[in-house]
Design an enzyme around this catalytic site. Sequence first.
Site, PDB file in Angstrom:
ATOM      1  N   GLU A  86       0.816  -1.217   0.000  1.00 11.32           N
ATOM      2  CA  GLU A  86       0.000   0.000   0.000  1.00 11.32           C
ATOM      3  C   GLU A  86       0.847   1.264   0.000  1.00 11.32           C
ATOM      4  OE1 GLU A  86      -3.723   0.407   2.259  1.00 11.32           O
ATOM      5  OE2 GLU A  86      -2.742   2.026   3.359  1.00 11.32           O
TER       6      GLU A  86
ATOM      7  N   ARG B  42      -0.631  34.705 -15.961  1.00  9.99           N
ATOM      8  CA  ARG B  42      -1.108  35.697 -14.977  1.00  9.99           C
ATOM      9  C   ARG B  42      -0.084  36.824 -14.885  1.00  9.99           C
ATOM     10  NH1 ARG B  42      -5.050  38.420 -12.458  1.00  9.99           N
ATOM     11  NH2 ARG B  42      -4.398  39.082 -10.381  1.00  9.99           N
TER      12      ARG B  42
ATOM     13  N   GLN C 254      11.133  36.050  -8.964  1.00 11.59           N
ATOM     14  CA  GLN C 254      11.928  34.890  -8.537  1.00 11.59           C
ATOM     15  C   GLN C 254      11.258  34.112  -7.401  1.00 11.59           C
ATOM     16  OE1 GLN C 254      14.657  33.985 -10.371  1.00 11.59           O
ATOM     17  NE2 GLN C 254      14.396  32.064  -9.241  1.00 11.59           N
TER      18      GLN C 254
END
Length: 394
Positions: free
Chosen positions: A242, A268, A279
């Site tokens: 798992e 954007r 940055q």
Amino acid sequence: MDLPDQVLELRRELQEVARVRLGGSGIERDREGVFWREGWQVCAEAGVLSLAVPREDGGRGLGLLATIVAMETLGEEVDDLGLLFAINAHLWAGVIPLVHFGTPAQKTTWLPGLLDGSIVAGHGATEPDAGSDVFCMNTTARRDGTDWVLDGTKSFVANGPIADVLIVYAAAEPGRGELGLSGFLVPRDTKGLQFGEPLDKMGLRSAPSGTLVLEDCRIPGDALIGSEGGGAACFNCSMEWERGAILAMHVGRMSRQLDEVVRFAKTRRQFGQPIGAFQSVANRVIDMKLRLETSRPLVHRIGILKDQGRQAMLEAAMAKLHVSEAAVQSSLDAVQIMGSRGYLREGVVERDLRDALGARIYSGTNEMQRVMIARLLGLPSSLPERRSPEAPEG
Ligand SMILES: Cc1cc2nc3c(=O)[nH]c(=O)nc-3n(C[C@H](O)[C@H](O)[C@H](O)COP(=O)(O)OP(=O)(O)OC[C@H]3O[C@@H](n4cnc5c(N)ncnc54)[C@H](O)[C@@H]3O)c2cc1C
């Protein structure tokens, strides 16, 4: 790492299935906490439930690496991570223990339905007073003639509210830790088995989890899975598979988030420039890329080791720890880069964050992964002796 052609073909197959049949945001299911049964059936029809199961047991026999890549692909393509979580719980808590520890009769009864999706599985190990200290469980199993009688309460059982069969772990003598622990296949309609309401979770909301109460719950002797007292081995097998595979869906999601934030940071604009030119925004994107590239080989490695029949406890614990932390941090970064849009519930990254937080807890908390890694590296431990190094969590 170059993936085998067969695995690349599977990846293309699942991309196609997901784009055509598993679309939609699933936002309503997340709000309402509703399981996506149709999506489950689509995955079953696409063979996702049988990838890791050997051909002689009716599976596709493609192994764990292929399954991990499948989960990664679906994590990238499908909005509803709750669906993928439910599939993972079914596979690693139910199907794989049955493949490894089930008798021929148990396999004949349960595997066909588990693989075609008509039967859902889960497992109950955690209890109200036994979480990380899972082997300290209070659920008892006593023999009565040829039957077993189970009594106790299991909490936070993934798929509990929808499962048709559960592997329930119980102790012949509580307080003996993993010694004397056994696993039992308990069908949903067994007298004495009651289900609580689905839990109102923060994330993975379309994967229903719930409480099980076992009161004088009588099951036949042949419901024992594996040997009497062999419950810890069965549980550990479940957890090893798992931890590697379930985190793969988050790797896929990290890959998609990265594509999304790169696109967003390029389009954007603020202060007359794309925000990616700042940055501090770019640094978040770079960190997301680094997390993705360090996470993927960790989960693939578990697939490779298990496909070679080798142990992967240490690798599984490291993958669980690293990938879940990476998924949380990258989701936080994605929300931050997208600003107010990332904070809206109608977007996917907000849900990704809630879903990823679950990964730090399920399959054993990250603190317990650290305990296990330290032990497997040979460091001394302050935990009681009843544990094996491979088995500190639920
Ligand atoms: C989404 C989800 C699905 C789950 N599915 C299942 C399921 O299908 N079946 C099932 O049986 N269980 C399931 N669980 C339960 C899960 O296994 C437990 O939540 C987990 O093992 C932790 O137990 P706990 O919640 O009781 O926390 P606790 O054990 O009470 O831990 C509380 C805090 O203490 C810390 N802690 C405890 N002991 C130590 C230690 N020795 N060293 C350092 N820190 C420690 C933990 O890391 C944690 O931060 C699920 C949980 C989640 C969130």
